[in-house]
Enzyme design. Structure first.
Site, PDB file in Angstrom:
ATOM      1  N   THR A 112       0.825  -1.215   0.000  1.00 56.93           N
ATOM      2  CA  THR A 112       0.000   0.000   0.000  1.00 56.93           C
ATOM      3  C   THR A 112       0.854   1.258   0.000  1.00 56.93           C
ATOM      4  OG1 THR A 112      -1.477   1.315   1.400  1.00 56.93           O
ATOM      5  CG2 THR A 112      -0.155  -0.316   2.515  1.00 56.93           C
ATOM      6  N   TYR A 136      -1.599   0.499  10.103  1.00 60.26           N
ATOM      7  CA  TYR A 136      -1.872  -0.234   8.865  1.00 60.26           C
ATOM      8  C   TYR A 136      -0.645  -0.217   7.943  1.00 60.26           C
ATOM      9  CZ  TYR A 136      -3.701  -1.084   4.158  1.00 60.26           C
ATOM     10  OH  TYR A 136      -3.879  -1.547   2.879  1.00 60.26           O
TER      11      TYR A 136
HETATM   12  N1  LIG Z   1      -8.813  -1.146  -1.200  1.00 60.96           N
HETATM   13  C1  LIG Z   1      -7.745  -0.352  -1.322  1.00 60.96           C
HETATM   14  O1  LIG Z   1      -7.864   0.816  -1.711  1.00 60.96           O
HETATM   15  C2  LIG Z   1      -6.373  -0.873  -1.007  1.00 60.96           C
HETATM   16  C3  LIG Z   1      -5.276  -0.002  -1.147  1.00 60.96           C
HETATM   17  C4  LIG Z   1      -3.999  -0.481  -0.865  1.00 60.96           C
HETATM   18  C5  LIG Z   1      -3.825  -1.798  -0.490  1.00 60.96           C
HETATM   19  N2  LIG Z   1      -4.899  -2.623  -0.340  1.00 60.96           N
HETATM   20  C6  LIG Z   1      -4.673  -4.015   0.056  1.00 60.96           C
HETATM   21  O2  LIG Z   1      -5.295  -4.857  -0.900  1.00 60.96           O
HETATM   22  C7  LIG Z   1      -5.756  -6.051  -0.274  1.00 60.96           C
HETATM   23  C8  LIG Z   1      -7.199  -6.298  -0.668  1.00 60.96           C
HETATM   24  O3  LIG Z   1      -7.976  -5.164  -0.319  1.00 60.96           O
HETATM   25  P1  LIG Z   1      -9.546  -5.132  -0.586  1.00 60.96           P
HETATM   26  O4  LIG Z   1      -9.936  -3.721  -0.652  1.00 60.96           O
HETATM   27  O5  LIG Z   1      -9.876  -6.053  -1.701  1.00 60.96           O
HETATM   28  O6  LIG Z   1     -10.060  -5.729   0.784  1.00 60.96           O
HETATM   29  P2  LIG Z   1     -11.262  -6.735   1.085  1.00 60.96           P
HETATM   30  O7  LIG Z   1     -11.527  -6.629   2.537  1.00 60.96           O
HETATM   31  O8  LIG Z   1     -12.381  -6.505   0.130  1.00 60.96           O
HETATM   32  O9  LIG Z   1     -10.626  -8.155   0.762  1.00 60.96           O
HETATM   33  C9  LIG Z   1      -9.821  -8.856   1.685  1.00 60.96           C
HETATM   34  C10 LIG Z   1     -10.276 -10.297   1.674  1.00 60.96           C
HETATM   35  O10 LIG Z   1      -9.439 -11.058   2.554  1.00 60.96           O
HETATM   36  C11 LIG Z   1     -10.248 -11.864   3.388  1.00 60.96           C
HETATM   37  N3  LIG Z   1      -9.474 -12.062   4.616  1.00 60.96           N
HETATM   38  C12 LIG Z   1      -9.088 -11.101   5.492  1.00 60.96           C
HETATM   39  N4  LIG Z   1      -8.385 -11.634   6.496  1.00 60.96           N
HETATM   40  C13 LIG Z   1      -8.294 -12.970   6.239  1.00 60.96           C
HETATM   41  C14 LIG Z   1      -7.676 -14.053   6.901  1.00 60.96           C
HETATM   42  N5  LIG Z   1      -7.005 -13.884   8.066  1.00 60.96           N
HETATM   43  N6  LIG Z   1      -7.765 -15.287   6.372  1.00 60.96           N
HETATM   44  C15 LIG Z   1      -8.435 -15.482   5.204  1.00 60.96           C
HETATM   45  N7  LIG Z   1      -9.054 -14.490   4.537  1.00 60.96           N
HETATM   46  C16 LIG Z   1      -8.980 -13.231   5.048  1.00 60.96           C
HETATM   47  C17 LIG Z   1     -11.550 -11.091   3.565  1.00 60.96           C
HETATM   48  O11 LIG Z   1     -12.650 -11.900   3.898  1.00 60.96           O
HETATM   49  C18 LIG Z   1     -11.710 -10.460   2.191  1.00 60.96           C
HETATM   50  O12 LIG Z   1     -12.423 -11.303   1.300  1.00 60.96           O
HETATM   51  C19 LIG Z   1      -5.520  -5.865   1.213  1.00 60.96           C
HETATM   52  O13 LIG Z   1      -4.322  -6.544   1.552  1.00 60.96           O
HETATM   53  C20 LIG Z   1      -5.326  -4.368   1.371  1.00 60.96           C
HETATM   54  O14 LIG Z   1      -4.496  -4.062   2.455  1.00 60.96           O
HETATM   55  C21 LIG Z   1      -6.173  -2.187  -0.598  1.00 60.96           C
END
Ligand SMILES: NC(=O)c1ccc[n+]([C@@H]2O[C@H](COP(=O)([O-])OP(=O)(O)OC[C@H]3O[C@@H](n4cnc5c(N)ncnc54)[C@H](O)[C@@H]3O)[C@@H](O)[C@H]2O)c1
Length: 325
Positions: A112, A136
């Site tokens: 991120t 985070y």
């Molecule tokens: N959304 C953004 O703008 C953004 C920006 C930078 C980085 N990220 C990173 O991208 C990744 C995905 O983000 P997103 O927005 O799709 O989030 P999201 O919450 O929609 O998806 C995360 C998924 O991981 C699953 N999950 C979480 N913890 C878990 C665990 N311990 N075991 C198994 N499954 C687990 C959740 O159920 C979910 O389906 C994350 O790592 C986040 O930090 C997101």
């Protein structure tokens, strides 16, 4: 090629799983459904929590993979400030478990822009020394360090992709952003415009050192993010060396600009109020995306905010209750 996608029922993970499948990869998803939705991914999936080392090892004893793309995490800055230990467990422990259970398997990691902190520059480049200002970002930077140490010990290579703000939907295919509650600005603004948010939107801080006083972010479409993951995997299969790369458009938009874009796309007004700054929020986060172009041949193809917002509006109009519609 068989790819493990953790968190593949979430927002970005499911978009990537679908694109991998379209590229001919066999995709297996692990998700604990703490946030994800079964409707987001129709293929193979196993439900367990990656914080459980025994479950990860049992899984690795049964299944083998050519690559791992690790999305599973918690990703809310404000929440991480008040629940830091929850974030260290959620965002670091699964990385260690996966590295232990799958030695040598190439690893693409969801990192991120929050790793950078708030350097006083227009565009954030990978050359900067990351100095996260919230738990985070700190947990994600620590996970990158785990992957660097694993690679240095010849235990497997990685690409860490530092996304800026993921946004947009694959509206025509029926996929989009659905969190409950929804913390992200674009879907919240759309829900507000649709009259589905039961409170006014909060604009956190109107006195930031930005042109209109609100925070500036770089919004990147999930299909562009998905494309970068496929390229990162291919880069590792081709013998690429470990690297961290920004994924953004290089353009910044303020909170007020986002609200205006949603009003323009929906033709409706958003009710919002000024709220105090949130701890942990940097004023401006905009990518220098040059290195990802150089290394992966990747650039954002949907870099106009209006196009990104339009795709999200179409998804919410078709699926007002998200995957529960
Ligand atoms: N959304 C953004 O703008 C953004 C920006 C930078 C980085 N990220 C990173 O991208 C990744 C995905 O983000 P997103 O927005 O799709 O989030 P999201 O919450 O929609 O998806 C995360 C998924 O991981 C699953 N999950 C979480 N913890 C878990 C665990 N311990 N075991 C198994 N499954 C687990 C959740 O159920 C979910 O389906 C994350 O790592 C986040 O930090 C997101």
């Amino acid at each position: 090629m068989r790819i493990l996608v953790t968190g593949g029922c979430g927002y970005i993970g499911s978009a990537t799983a679908r694109l991998l499948e379209r590229h001919g990869f066999e995709v297996f998803v692990v998700d604990d459904f703490s946030e994800g939705h079964r409707g987001a991914w129709k293929g193979a999936v196993e439900e367990f929590d990656l914080r459980d080392a025994t479950k990860v090892q049992d899984f690795a004893n049964r299944e083998s993979f050519d690559g791992i793309i690790h999305f599973a995490a918690r990703a809310y800055i404000a929440e991480s400030v008040v629940q830091p230990l929850r974030y260290w467990h959620a965002n670091l422990v699964p990385v260690i478990h996966l590295c232990e259970a799958f030695p040598q398997v190439p690893f693409v990691f969801s990192s991120t822009c929050a790793t950078y902190g708030e350097p006083d520059v227009e565009l954030l480049s990978e050359k900067l020394t990351p100095q996260p200002v919230n738990p985070y970002g700190a947990t994600k930077l620590a996970a990158e360090r785990v992957l660097q140490d694993r690679a240095a010990a010849d235990q497997g290579d990685f690409v860490a992709l530092r996304y800026f703000n993921a946004a947009g939907a694959e509206a025509e295919a029926g996929y989009g952003e659905h969190h409950d509650p929804e913390p992200h600005i674009i879907p919240r603004a759309i829900l507000s415009a649709m009259g589905l948010l039961n409170e006014p939107m909060s604009v956190f801080g109107m006195d930031w050192p930005t042109p209109d006083g609100t925070c500036v972010r770089d919004y990147i479409h999930i299909e562009d993010l998905a494309d970068a993951h496929v390229r990162a995997l291919q880069y590792l299969f081709d013998g690429g060396t470990p690297i961290s790369l920004n994924l953004g458009t290089g353009k910044g938009h303020s909170v007020l600009e986002v609200l205006q874009a949603v009003e323009a796309a929906t033709g409706k007004s958003i009710v919002w109020h000024a709220a105090p700054r949130r701890p942990g929020d940097p004023a401006r986060l905009v990518a220098d995306p040059a290195l990802a172009k150089q290394v992966l041949g990747w650039t954002a193809t949907r870099s106009e905010l209006s196009a990104i917002v339009d795709s999200a509006v179409r998804w919410h109009a078709a699926s007002p209750q998200g995957y529960l519609s």
